[in-house]
Design a protein around this motif. Structure first.
Motif, PDB file in Angstrom:
ATOM      1  N   PRO A  99       0.812  -1.218   0.000  1.00 30.32           N
ATOM      2  CA  PRO A  99       0.000   0.000   0.000  1.00 30.32           C
ATOM      3  C   PRO A  99       0.854   1.281   0.000  1.00 30.32           C
ATOM      4  CG  PRO A  99      -0.933  -1.592   1.523  1.00 30.32           C
ATOM      5  CD  PRO A  99       0.394  -2.144   1.062  1.00 30.32           C
ATOM      6  N   CYS A 100       2.040   1.222   0.612  1.00 27.06           N
ATOM      7  CA  CYS A 100       2.947   2.382   0.595  1.00 27.06           C
ATOM      8  C   CYS A 100       3.357   2.705  -0.834  1.00 27.06           C
ATOM      9  CB  CYS A 100       4.190   2.122   1.436  1.00 27.06           C
ATOM     10  SG  CYS A 100       3.869   1.862   3.185  1.00 27.06           S
ATOM     11  N   ARG A 101       3.593   1.664  -1.633  1.00 26.43           N
ATOM     12  CA  ARG A 101       3.974   1.862  -3.031  1.00 26.43           C
ATOM     13  C   ARG A 101       2.816   2.447  -3.832  1.00 26.43           C
ATOM     14  NH1 ARG A 101       6.808  -2.899  -1.977  1.00 26.43           N
ATOM     15  NH2 ARG A 101       5.236  -4.240  -2.918  1.00 26.43           N
ATOM     16  N   GLN A 102       1.561   2.171  -3.417  1.00 30.00           N
ATOM     17  CA  GLN A 102       0.403   2.767  -4.089  1.00 30.00           C
ATOM     18  C   GLN A 102       0.303   4.260  -3.788  1.00 30.00           C
ATOM     19  OE1 GLN A 102      -2.516   0.043  -2.312  1.00 30.00           O
ATOM     20  NE2 GLN A 102      -3.161  -0.471  -4.393  1.00 30.00           N
ATOM     21  N   VAL A 103       0.603   4.645  -2.573  1.00 26.90           N
ATOM     22  CA  VAL A 103       0.480   6.037  -2.135  1.00 26.90           C
ATOM     23  C   VAL A 103       1.624   6.905  -2.670  1.00 26.90           C
ATOM     24  CG1 VAL A 103       0.547   7.528  -0.077  1.00 26.90           C
ATOM     25  CG2 VAL A 103      -0.883   5.480  -0.089  1.00 26.90           C
ATOM     26  N   SER A 104       2.788   6.321  -2.854  1.00 25.47           N
ATOM     27  CA  SER A 104       3.980   7.067  -3.243  1.00 25.47           C
ATOM     28  C   SER A 104       3.794   7.960  -4.476  1.00 25.47           C
ATOM     29  CB  SER A 104       5.145   6.106  -3.444  1.00 25.47           C
ATOM     30  OG  SER A 104       6.279   6.809  -3.848  1.00 25.47           O
ATOM     31  N   PRO A 105       3.285   7.435  -5.617  1.00 22.22           N
ATOM     32  CA  PRO A 105       3.139   8.316  -6.789  1.00 22.22           C
ATOM     33  C   PRO A 105       2.107   9.429  -6.555  1.00 22.22           C
ATOM     34  CG  PRO A 105       2.334   6.097  -7.282  1.00 22.22           C
ATOM     35  CD  PRO A 105       2.962   6.052  -5.923  1.00 22.22           C
ATOM     36  N   ILE A 106       1.113   9.173  -5.718  1.00 24.85           N
ATOM     37  CA  ILE A 106       0.122  10.209  -5.386  1.00 24.85           C
ATOM     38  C   ILE A 106       0.820  11.351  -4.652  1.00 24.85           C
ATOM     39  CG2 ILE A 106      -1.932  10.734  -4.012  1.00 24.85           C
ATOM     40  CD1 ILE A 106      -2.806   7.789  -4.509  1.00 24.85           C
ATOM     41  N   LEU A 107       1.668  11.000  -3.691  1.00 25.52           N
ATOM     42  CA  LEU A 107       2.377  12.035  -2.934  1.00 25.52           C
ATOM     43  C   LEU A 107       3.358  12.789  -3.825  1.00 25.52           C
ATOM     44  CD1 LEU A 107       2.946  10.207   0.457  1.00 25.52           C
ATOM     45  CD2 LEU A 107       1.150  11.823  -0.157  1.00 25.52           C
ATOM     46  N   ASP A 108       3.974  12.097  -4.783  1.00 19.27           N
ATOM     47  CA  ASP A 108       4.857  12.769  -5.737  1.00 19.27           C
ATOM     48  C   ASP A 108       4.074  13.812  -6.531  1.00 19.27           C
ATOM     49  OD1 ASP A 108       7.067  11.302  -4.928  1.00 19.27           O
ATOM     50  OD2 ASP A 108       6.901   9.836  -6.558  1.00 19.27           O
ATOM     51  N   GLU A 109       2.846  13.449  -6.962  1.00 16.64           N
ATOM     52  CA  GLU A 109       1.993  14.380  -7.705  1.00 16.64           C
ATOM     53  C   GLU A 109       1.596  15.568  -6.835  1.00 16.64           C
ATOM     54  OE1 GLU A 109      -1.479  12.568  -9.466  1.00 16.64           O
ATOM     55  OE2 GLU A 109      -0.307  10.815 -10.084  1.00 16.64           O
ATOM     56  N   LEU A 110       1.198  15.288  -5.598  1.00 13.18           N
ATOM     57  CA  LEU A 110       0.791  16.364  -4.696  1.00 13.18           C
ATOM     58  C   LEU A 110       1.978  17.283  -4.390  1.00 13.18           C
ATOM     59  CD1 LEU A 110      -1.553  14.453  -2.222  1.00 13.18           C
ATOM     60  CD2 LEU A 110      -2.197  15.946  -4.121  1.00 13.18           C
ATOM     61  N   ASN A 111       3.153  16.710  -4.258  1.00 14.33           N
ATOM     62  CA  ASN A 111       4.354  17.508  -4.028  1.00 14.33           C
ATOM     63  C   ASN A 111       4.603  18.439  -5.212  1.00 14.33           C
ATOM     64  OD1 ASN A 111       6.773  18.324  -2.696  1.00 14.33           O
ATOM     65  ND2 ASN A 111       7.925  16.910  -3.979  1.00 14.33           N
ATOM     66  N   ALA A 112       4.406  17.918  -6.424  1.00 15.60           N
ATOM     67  CA  ALA A 112       4.628  18.726  -7.632  1.00 15.60           C
ATOM     68  C   ALA A 112       3.614  19.872  -7.716  1.00 15.60           C
ATOM     69  CB  ALA A 112       4.545  17.845  -8.876  1.00 15.60           C
ATOM     70  N   SER A 113       2.366  19.618  -7.305  1.00 17.11           N
ATOM     71  CA  SER A 113       1.331  20.642  -7.457  1.00 17.11           C
ATOM     72  C   SER A 113       1.132  21.526  -6.226  1.00 17.11           C
ATOM     73  CB  SER A 113      -0.001  19.992  -7.861  1.00 17.11           C
ATOM     74  OG  SER A 113      -0.387  19.023  -6.916  1.00 17.11           O
ATOM     75  N   HIS A 114       1.508  21.043  -5.040  1.00 17.91           N
ATOM     76  CA  HIS A 114       1.248  21.806  -3.813  1.00 17.91           C
ATOM     77  C   HIS A 114       2.480  21.951  -2.913  1.00 17.91           C
ATOM     78  CE1 HIS A 114      -3.003  21.755  -4.752  1.00 17.91           C
ATOM     79  NE2 HIS A 114      -2.949  20.456  -4.898  1.00 17.91           N
ATOM     80  N   GLY A 115       3.651  21.612  -3.437  1.00 20.99           N
ATOM     81  CA  GLY A 115       4.875  21.662  -2.642  1.00 20.99           C
ATOM     82  C   GLY A 115       5.255  23.051  -2.173  1.00 20.99           C
ATOM     83  N   ASP A 116       4.644  24.077  -2.788  1.00 21.53           N
ATOM     84  CA  ASP A 116       4.914  25.444  -2.343  1.00 21.53           C
ATOM     85  C   ASP A 116       4.196  25.760  -1.030  1.00 21.53           C
ATOM     86  OD1 ASP A 116       2.498  25.158  -3.804  1.00 21.53           O
ATOM     87  OD2 ASP A 116       2.414  27.322  -4.189  1.00 21.53           O
ATOM     88  N   LYS A 117       3.102  25.028  -0.749  1.00 24.80           N
ATOM     89  CA  LYS A 117       2.318  25.284   0.470  1.00 24.80           C
ATOM     90  C   LYS A 117       2.585  24.274   1.577  1.00 24.80           C
ATOM     91  CE  LYS A 117      -1.450  27.291  -2.195  1.00 24.80           C
ATOM     92  NZ  LYS A 117      -1.384  26.698  -3.521  1.00 24.80           N
ATOM     93  N   VAL A 118       2.887  23.036   1.172  1.00 23.95           N
ATOM     94  CA  VAL A 118       3.133  21.949   2.123  1.00 23.95           C
ATOM     95  C   VAL A 118       4.424  21.247   1.712  1.00 23.95           C
ATOM     96  CG1 VAL A 118       2.271  19.750   3.042  1.00 23.95           C
ATOM     97  CG2 VAL A 118       0.657  21.579   2.519  1.00 23.95           C
TER      98      VAL A 118
END
Length: 108
Positions: free
Chosen positions: A34-53
């Motif tokens: 399940p960690c491997r499933q979440v990883s690409p999602i967090l990469d995407e969120l980092n790319a789009s919201h890494g300026d805020k979080v």
């Protein structure tokens, strides 16, 4: 788990607790499917919201002290810290939409 910065028991306080913006810590392990499933999602969120979080990851097998102090017993376990305090916890694999909903107040 490619892009997120890794934090350790030694760097956790400086990188997470003393950060001037919210930090999402992904507690994970190499063997966790399940960690491997979440990883690409967090990469995407980092790319789009890494300026805020700030998005970081911590391997629970290599860093046992910090996860145990925050009662991380199941992974994936996403914990948001703000101002040195734990303010949100998301346990288990979730779809991107659910993670985004949990992070709404931090990313606006």
């Amino acid at each position: 788990m490619a892009d997120l910065q890794a934090v350790t028991d030694d760097t956790f306080e400086a990188e997470v607790l003393k950060s001037d913006k919210p930090v999402l810590v992904d507690f994970w392990a190499e063997w966790c499917g399940p960690c491997r499933q979440v990883s690409p999602i967090l990469d995407e969120l980092n790319a789009s919201h890494g300026d805020k979080v700030t998005f970081v990851k911590m391997n629970v097998d290599e860093n046992p002290v910090t996860p145990s102090s925050y009662r991380v017993t199941g992974i994936p376990n996403l914990i948001v810290f703000q101002g040195g305090e734990q303010v949100r916890q998301i346990v288990g694999a979730r779809p991107k939409s659910a993670i985004l909903k949990e992070l709404e107040e931090f990313i606006g």
